[in-house]
Design an enzyme around this catalytic site. Sequence first.
Site, PDB file in Angstrom:
ATOM      1  N   ASP A  39       0.854  -1.189   0.000  1.00 16.21           N
ATOM      2  CA  ASP A  39       0.000   0.000   0.000  1.00 16.21           C
ATOM      3  C   ASP A  39       0.896   1.247   0.000  1.00 16.21           C
ATOM      4  O   ASP A  39       1.890   1.312   0.723  1.00 16.21           O
ATOM      5  CB  ASP A  39      -0.925   0.007   1.215  1.00 16.21           C
ATOM      6  N   ILE A  40       0.512   2.221  -0.791  1.00 15.60           N
ATOM      7  CA  ILE A  40       1.319   3.435  -0.952  1.00 15.60           C
ATOM      8  C   ILE A  40       1.272   4.325   0.295  1.00 15.60           C
ATOM      9  O   ILE A  40       2.154   5.155   0.510  1.00 15.60           O
ATOM     10  CB  ILE A  40       0.839   4.212  -2.208  1.00 15.60           C
ATOM     11  N   GLU A 105     -12.275   3.349  -1.835  1.00 16.08           N
ATOM     12  CA  GLU A 105     -11.831   4.421  -2.737  1.00 16.08           C
ATOM     13  C   GLU A 105     -11.443   3.925  -4.127  1.00 16.08           C
ATOM     14  O   GLU A 105     -11.465   4.701  -5.072  1.00 16.08           O
ATOM     15  CB  GLU A 105     -10.643   5.162  -2.116  1.00 16.08           C
ATOM     16  N   HIS A 110      -9.964  -5.195  -3.503  1.00 14.28           N
ATOM     17  CA  HIS A 110      -8.655  -5.361  -2.874  1.00 14.28           C
ATOM     18  C   HIS A 110      -8.869  -5.764  -1.429  1.00 14.28           C
ATOM     19  O   HIS A 110      -9.738  -5.235  -0.740  1.00 14.28           O
ATOM     20  CB  HIS A 110      -7.811  -4.084  -2.963  1.00 14.28           C
TER      21      HIS A 110
HETATM   22  P1  AMP Z   1      -9.842   1.446   0.079  1.00 13.48           P
HETATM   23  O1  AMP Z   1     -10.157   2.652   0.901  1.00 13.48           O
HETATM   24  O2  AMP Z   1     -10.177   0.161   0.790  1.00 13.48           O
HETATM   25  O3  AMP Z   1     -10.435   1.540  -1.307  1.00 13.48           O
HETATM   26  O4  AMP Z   1      -8.258   1.402  -0.037  1.00 13.48           O
HETATM   27  C1  AMP Z   1      -7.539   1.907  -1.128  1.00 13.48           C
HETATM   28  C2  AMP Z   1      -6.083   1.765  -0.749  1.00 13.48           C
HETATM   29  O5  AMP Z   1      -5.310   1.884  -1.923  1.00 13.48           O
HETATM   30  C3  AMP Z   1      -5.572   2.834   0.231  1.00 13.48           C
HETATM   31  O6  AMP Z   1      -5.045   2.196   1.379  1.00 13.48           O
HETATM   32  C4  AMP Z   1      -4.511   3.572  -0.585  1.00 13.48           C
HETATM   33  O7  AMP Z   1      -3.409   3.984   0.204  1.00 13.48           O
HETATM   34  C5  AMP Z   1      -4.118   2.517  -1.603  1.00 13.48           C
HETATM   35  N1  AMP Z   1      -3.569   3.026  -2.849  1.00 13.48           N
HETATM   36  C6  AMP Z   1      -4.086   3.984  -3.657  1.00 13.48           C
HETATM   37  N2  AMP Z   1      -3.304   4.164  -4.737  1.00 13.48           N
HETATM   38  C7  AMP Z   1      -2.278   3.298  -4.618  1.00 13.48           C
HETATM   39  C8  AMP Z   1      -1.135   3.003  -5.414  1.00 13.48           C
HETATM   40  N3  AMP Z   1      -0.888   3.633  -6.569  1.00 13.48           N
HETATM   41  N4  AMP Z   1      -0.268   2.043  -4.983  1.00 13.48           N
HETATM   42  C9  AMP Z   1      -0.497   1.400  -3.818  1.00 13.48           C
HETATM   43  N5  AMP Z   1      -1.571   1.628  -3.022  1.00 13.48           N
HETATM   44  C10 AMP Z   1      -2.443   2.573  -3.410  1.00 13.48           C
END
Ligand code: AMP
Length: 126
Positions: A39-40, A105, A110
């Site tokens: 996760d970023i 989001e 995921h």
């Molecule tokens: P959710 O709120 O469950 O949809 O989680 C989305 C997750 O994706 C969050 O924890 C973000 O930090 C992660 N995220 C968004 N863009 C990226 C990316 N390019 N690489 C890795 N993680 C990401």
Amino acid sequence: MPIDPTLPYDDDNIFARILRGEIPCQKVYEDDWAFAFEDINPQAKVHTLVIPKGRYVSWDDFSARASDAEIVGFVRAVGEVARRKGLVEPGYRLLANIGAHAGQEVPHLHVHIFGGEPLGPMIWKR
Ligand code: AMP
């Protein structure tokens, strides 16, 4: 901004682009069914995301439409990633956000794997 998990799959979502190799990521694992990356914006010492290779908006979409082989492959991949990270004995947490109340989001299913430290209460309380 939370997504609407009932909308059709969007091939331009950021995780679809990661799967196609259009956006870089810190890859952890890949097999026929799943892809895992860090996760970023980590919320724990270990925070890894596992996504199915198929086009599924959310856990709801996946559990309703995915084939048995896709479901088995994905669930096994989540377990494999946690084992490779050494999380089984100390313990870890899985989370999948679906829709607005959960704050989803990214509109590609995921599963978050959290671990590497005690994780505190299961859910935020008012
Ligand atoms: P959710 O709120 O469950 O949809 O989680 C989305 C997750 O994706 C969050 O924890 C973000 O930090 C992660 N995220 C968004 N863009 C990226 C990316 N390019 N690489 C890795 N993680 C990401």
